[in-house]
Design an enzyme around this catalytic site. Structure first.
Site, PDB file in Angstrom:
ATOM      1  N   ARG A  90       0.817  -1.223   0.000  1.00 32.31           N
ATOM      2  CA  ARG A  90       0.000   0.000   0.000  1.00 32.31           C
ATOM      3  C   ARG A  90       0.840   1.257   0.000  1.00 32.31           C
ATOM      4  O   ARG A  90       0.621   2.165  -0.750  1.00 32.31           O
ATOM      5  CB  ARG A  90      -0.929   0.018   1.206  1.00 32.31           C
ATOM      6  CG  ARG A  90      -2.096  -0.937   1.060  1.00 32.31           C
ATOM      7  CD  ARG A  90      -2.809  -1.110   2.356  1.00 32.31           C
ATOM      8  NE  ARG A  90      -1.894  -1.568   3.387  1.00 32.31           N
ATOM      9  CZ  ARG A  90      -2.173  -1.628   4.661  1.00 32.31           C
ATOM     10  NH1 ARG A  90      -3.340  -1.247   5.091  1.00 32.31           N
ATOM     11  NH2 ARG A  90      -1.281  -2.074   5.522  1.00 32.31           N
ATOM     12  N   SER A 128      -8.188  -3.295   7.384  1.00 32.17           N
ATOM     13  CA  SER A 128      -9.290  -3.966   8.076  1.00 32.17           C
ATOM     14  C   SER A 128      -9.647  -3.223   9.362  1.00 32.17           C
ATOM     15  O   SER A 128     -10.828  -3.099   9.712  1.00 32.17           O
ATOM     16  CB  SER A 128      -8.909  -5.413   8.393  1.00 32.17           C
ATOM     17  OG  SER A 128      -8.626  -6.102   7.204  1.00 32.17           O
TER      18      SER A 128
HETATM   19  N1  COA Z   1      -5.781  -3.589   0.933  1.00 37.21           N
HETATM   20  C1  COA Z   1      -6.271  -3.245   2.116  1.00 37.21           C
HETATM   21  N2  COA Z   1      -5.708  -3.571   3.278  1.00 37.21           N
HETATM   22  C2  COA Z   1      -4.605  -4.293   3.234  1.00 37.21           C
HETATM   23  C3  COA Z   1      -4.021  -4.687   2.036  1.00 37.21           C
HETATM   24  C4  COA Z   1      -4.654  -4.301   0.839  1.00 37.21           C
HETATM   25  N3  COA Z   1      -4.168  -4.635  -0.349  1.00 37.21           N
HETATM   26  N4  COA Z   1      -2.913  -5.388   2.318  1.00 37.21           N
HETATM   27  C5  COA Z   1      -2.814  -5.430   3.652  1.00 37.21           C
HETATM   28  N5  COA Z   1      -3.828  -4.762   4.198  1.00 37.21           N
HETATM   29  C6  COA Z   1      -4.043  -4.498   5.616  1.00 37.21           C
HETATM   30  C7  COA Z   1      -4.949  -5.476   6.278  1.00 37.21           C
HETATM   31  O1  COA Z   1      -6.274  -5.037   6.196  1.00 37.21           O
HETATM   32  C8  COA Z   1      -4.409  -5.475   7.688  1.00 37.21           C
HETATM   33  O2  COA Z   1      -4.981  -4.402   8.373  1.00 37.21           O
HETATM   34  P1  COA Z   1      -5.100  -4.392   9.978  1.00 37.21           P
HETATM   35  O3  COA Z   1      -3.718  -4.382  10.506  1.00 37.21           O
HETATM   36  O4  COA Z   1      -5.845  -3.157  10.197  1.00 37.21           O
HETATM   37  O5  COA Z   1      -5.861  -5.636  10.355  1.00 37.21           O
HETATM   38  C9  COA Z   1      -2.921  -5.221   7.513  1.00 37.21           C
HETATM   39  O6  COA Z   1      -2.794  -4.633   6.248  1.00 37.21           O
HETATM   40  C10 COA Z   1      -2.046  -6.439   7.501  1.00 37.21           C
HETATM   41  O7  COA Z   1      -2.851  -7.503   7.117  1.00 37.21           O
HETATM   42  P2  COA Z   1      -2.609  -8.791   6.301  1.00 37.21           P
HETATM   43  O8  COA Z   1      -2.300  -8.528   4.885  1.00 37.21           O
HETATM   44  O9  COA Z   1      -3.787  -9.617   6.582  1.00 37.21           O
HETATM   45  O10 COA Z   1      -1.306  -9.344   6.870  1.00 37.21           O
HETATM   46  P3  COA Z   1      -0.972  -9.829   8.304  1.00 37.21           P
HETATM   47  O11 COA Z   1       0.186  -9.002   8.713  1.00 37.21           O
HETATM   48  O12 COA Z   1      -2.126  -9.884   9.202  1.00 37.21           O
HETATM   49  O13 COA Z   1      -0.591 -11.323   7.996  1.00 37.21           O
HETATM   50  C11 COA Z   1       0.787 -13.070   7.070  1.00 37.21           C
HETATM   51  C12 COA Z   1       0.506 -11.593   7.220  1.00 37.21           C
HETATM   52  C13 COA Z   1      -0.415 -13.932   7.297  1.00 37.21           C
HETATM   53  C14 COA Z   1       1.231 -13.226   5.645  1.00 37.21           C
HETATM   54  C15 COA Z   1       1.946 -13.381   8.040  1.00 37.21           C
HETATM   55  O14 COA Z   1       1.618 -12.958   9.338  1.00 37.21           O
HETATM   56  C16 COA Z   1       2.285 -14.848   8.062  1.00 37.21           C
HETATM   57  O15 COA Z   1       2.763 -15.377   7.099  1.00 37.21           O
HETATM   58  N6  COA Z   1       2.051 -15.531   9.188  1.00 37.21           N
HETATM   59  C17 COA Z   1       2.324 -16.955   9.338  1.00 37.21           C
HETATM   60  C18 COA Z   1       3.476 -17.216  10.279  1.00 37.21           C
HETATM   61  C19 COA Z   1       4.778 -17.052   9.568  1.00 37.21           C
HETATM   62  O16 COA Z   1       5.084 -17.678   8.585  1.00 37.21           O
HETATM   63  N7  COA Z   1       5.600 -16.177  10.151  1.00 37.21           N
HETATM   64  C20 COA Z   1       6.879 -15.872   9.615  1.00 37.21           C
HETATM   65  C21 COA Z   1       6.765 -14.853   8.551  1.00 37.21           C
HETATM   66  S1  COA Z   1       8.367 -14.417   7.975  1.00 37.21           S
END
Ligand code: COA
Length: 166
Positions: A90, A128
């Site tokens: 973003r 979100s």
């Molecule tokens: N449009 C709108 N919002 C977006 C977006 C987009 N294109 N891309 C990301 N976001 C927002 C989400 O809404 C979310 O908002 P919030 O913080 O207000 O809830 C935020 O960005 C991050 O969300 P998300 O993309 O869901 O990522 P995350 O950080 O929650 O999860 C994973 C990322 C699942 C990929 C990561 O945590 C993961 O791989 N976990 C598994 C464990 C692991 O392997 N760990 C080691 C990683 S190196």
């Protein structure tokens, strides 16, 4: 077959997420939207609710499936035989976190590369959490989430004193 994963918490899915998923579906043969089940994150919606909302939002995109995962994304990508992990970028603020995650995932799974799609301009500011806080105070979220789940999110999150129907 080129397989990609779009991972995230999707708590809930927004139009920004959907934009990335739709564009990924045009680039890859099969796209798995992977919903992280992370008890530490204390989500507003259960994993089943998030799965259901995403499934409704992506209905009609024939090469997209929706699943839950826990544990490491690198392991899940291996299990799915995915060559690509798709993430939306973003703003500059996303970059450092995403860069670190991409490097760590690549280290753990050399067969999967992270591909970043720049978010569409109208979703630059969307998250979100933002959707949840607007819904909580009875605000209109119809520009931010897929139409088919808009009512459900508002109903679930709107605090009673902001709800016209109460
Ligand atoms: N449009 C709108 N919002 C977006 C977006 C987009 N294109 N891309 C990301 N976001 C927002 C989400 O809404 C979310 O908002 P919030 O913080 O207000 O809830 C935020 O960005 C991050 O969300 P998300 O993309 O869901 O990522 P995350 O950080 O929650 O999860 C994973 C990322 C699942 C990929 C990561 O945590 C993961 O791989 N976990 C598994 C464990 C692991 O392997 N760990 C080691 C990683 S190196």
């Amino acid at each position: 077959m080129r397989r990609a994963i779009c991972p995230g918490s999707f708590d809930p899915i927004t139009l920004g997420h959907l934009d990335i998923i739709q564009r990924a579906a045009l680039m890859f043969d099969r796209v798995t939207v992977a919903v992280l089940v992370n008890p530490e994150k204390n989500p507003s919606f259960t994993a089943d609710e998030r799965l259901d909302m995403i499934r409704r939002a992506v209905r009609g995109i024939s090469n997209v499936e929706v699943e839950c995962f826990d544990g490491l994304l690198a392991d899940y990508a291996r299990q799915k035989n995915a060559q690509v992990i798709v993430r939306g970028l973003r703003a500059v603020t996303d970059f450092e976190y995403e860069f670190q995650m991409a490097l760590a995932n690549r280290k753990m799974n050399m067969d999967a590369d992270t591909v970043f799609l720049t978010t569409s301009a109208q979703y630059m500011y969307l998250s979100s959490s933002m959707v949840k806080s607007i819904a909580c105070f009875g605000g209109d979220i119809s520009d931010f989430v897929p139409e088919c789940i808009c009512g459900e999110i508002s109903q679930r999150l709107c605090m009673p004193r902001f709800n016209d129907e109460s």
